[in-house]
Enzyme design. Structure first.
Site, PDB file in Angstrom:
ATOM      1  N   GLN A  16      33.903   0.525  27.492  1.00  0.00           N
ATOM      2  CA  GLN A  16      32.671  -0.517  27.877  1.00  0.00           C
ATOM      3  C   GLN A  16      31.466   0.710  28.351  1.00  0.00           C
ATOM      4  OE1 GLN A  16      33.188  -4.068  27.588  1.00  0.00           O
ATOM      5  NE2 GLN A  16      34.564  -2.771  26.235  1.00  0.00           N
TER       6      GLN A  16
ATOM      7  N   ARG B  52      31.138  -4.706  33.309  1.00  0.00           N
ATOM      8  CA  ARG B  52      30.074  -4.011  32.467  1.00  0.00           C
ATOM      9  C   ARG B  52      29.839  -4.518  31.267  1.00  0.00           C
ATOM     10  NH1 ARG B  52      30.187   0.461  34.641  1.00  0.00           N
ATOM     11  NH2 ARG B  52      28.973   1.577  33.583  1.00  0.00           N
TER      12      ARG B  52
ATOM     13  N   ALA C 184      32.397 -12.024  32.605  1.00  0.00           N
ATOM     14  CA  ALA C 184      32.713 -10.963  31.771  1.00  0.00           C
ATOM     15  C   ALA C 184      31.598 -10.351  31.145  1.00  0.00           C
ATOM     16  CB  ALA C 184      33.501 -11.676  30.522  1.00  0.00           C
ATOM     17  N   HIS C 185      31.988  -9.136  30.244  1.00  0.00           N
ATOM     18  CA  HIS C 185      31.113  -8.300  29.668  1.00  0.00           C
ATOM     19  C   HIS C 185      29.975  -8.937  28.899  1.00  0.00           C
ATOM     20  CE1 HIS C 185      34.047  -7.374  26.258  1.00  0.00           C
ATOM     21  NE2 HIS C 185      33.701  -8.551  26.228  1.00  0.00           N
ATOM     22  N   ASN C 186      28.655  -8.508  28.814  1.00  0.00           N
ATOM     23  CA  ASN C 186      27.558  -8.837  28.000  1.00  0.00           C
ATOM     24  C   ASN C 186      26.991 -10.115  28.382  1.00  0.00           C
ATOM     25  OD1 ASN C 186      27.858  -6.502  26.741  1.00  0.00           O
ATOM     26  ND2 ASN C 186      29.505  -7.607  25.599  1.00  0.00           N
TER      27      ASN C 186
END
Length: 341
Positions: A198, A218, A239-241
């Protein structure tokens, strides 16, 4: 911090109309039912009007149209609930931090520490960390390399920021929250899961509050972003993004899967599940325990799930639900037979 205020001081602070003794001293806040002398109460909901005749509060925050129902000291404001929120800051001991660096703190190379920062026991700062003026770090907090923490931002005990996380000004992070851990990214292969490293980070705007034990991952490539004025309860997973728009509120136990974008001024109630790669527009309210499986492009209130009922009734309804497809097919057959006659 000052622990008592005259009604005149509070009236100036709140831009309120004062009825009563301007020198009367307020030492605490309390509910209408429990308040005593020198405590300030408030009434924001008409359902509590019945307590106005019996409350022992030293003074009350009231709307002008409630003034005639109360004979004691009054601070008259257009919105008592907002006024209560503002005045609560004056009596909160948790906002007090003494500038200085505890001798057990570890400060990495190249750190920039602003004026009046407070760094408590056993804090660890990695290399090249930047703290704005008046920032405060609680005991046991760990800040990774290259993080930025804005002015007057406060981190409670045992907060963890992984490398490169950025926090704006005037944020509050409660105990145990974790920002910047790896997102849950893995590529399947015949030999098992291949970790996708990530490479993004987490960027948090100004005036954001994040509850205890909340986790914000991240980004895989782009950053996970939390915009200005967002409030997030305890035990939330982001969660990511993911991107959360300005002034959105998210209640406890909500989980938001990767790459979903949520607009501004949304309210997401407790234990909501939102699947990944969705877009939710501005001004959406999602009720508790809703499962969001598709994008929402119109403002409004959205719900899913089955509300509670008595167990016996619920079991009957569940049995009927399992038969729903068969009942629908029977109804279609009856309609066709009637049409053929």
């Amino acid at each position: 911090m000052k622990r008592s205020y005259s009604l005149a001081e509070l009236a100036r602070y709140l831009d309120a109309e004062l009825k009563g003794d301007p020198d009367y001293e307020i030492r605490a806040l309390a509910t209408l039912q429990s308040a005593s002398a020198h405590q300030l109460g408030f009434i924001a909901n008409p359902v509590y009007q019945k307590y106005l005749a019996t409350t022992q509060a030293g003074a009350l925050l009231l709307r002008p149209d409630f003034s005639e129902y109360y004979s004691g000291h009054q601070l008259l404001v257009a919105n008592p609930y907002q006024a209560y929120a503002h005045v609560s800051a004056l009596f909160d001991p948790s906002v007090e931090f003494s500038p200085g660096i505890h001798p057990t703190a570890v400060i990495g190379d190249g750190c920039h520490l602003g004026h009046g920062v407070s760094i408590a026991a056993h804090v660890v700062l990695g290399a090249n960390v930047s703290l704005g003026d008046g920032a405060a770090l609680g005991p046991g907090t760990v800040i990774g390399d290259d993080c930025h923490i804005g002015a007057r931002t406060r981190l409670a005990a045992n907060v963890t920021l992984y490398q490169g996380v950025s926090l704006g000004d005037d944020c509050i992070l409660h105990a145990g929250c974790v920002l910047g851990a790896d997102g849950f990214g893995f590529a399947p292969s015949a030999g098992g899961w291949i970790k996708i490293h990530q490479l993004g980070s987490v960027v948090v705007g100004n005036r954001v509050e994040i509850g205890a034990s909340t986790c914000i991952d991240r980004g895989a490539l782009d950053d996970t972003r939390i915009e200005d004025g967002v409030i997030i309860d305890n035990l939330v997973q982001i969660a990511h993004n993911v991107r959360i728009g300005k002034n959105t509120a998210i209640a406890g136990h909500t989980a938001i899967a990767g790459s979903t974008q949520i607009g501004a001024n949304c309210t997401i109630a407790g234990a909501v599940g939102i699947v990944g790669h969705l877009h939710i527009t501005d001004g959406v309210h999602i009720t508790a325990m809703t499962l969001v499986t598709h994008s929402i492009d119109k403002p409004g209130s959205y719900s899913s799930g089955t509300p509670m009922s008595q167990t016996r009734e619920w079991r009957k309804n569940a049995a009927r639900f399992r038969q729903l497809d068969g009942l629908a097919n029977r109804l279609i057959k009856i309609e066709r037979d009637q049409s053929a006659e």
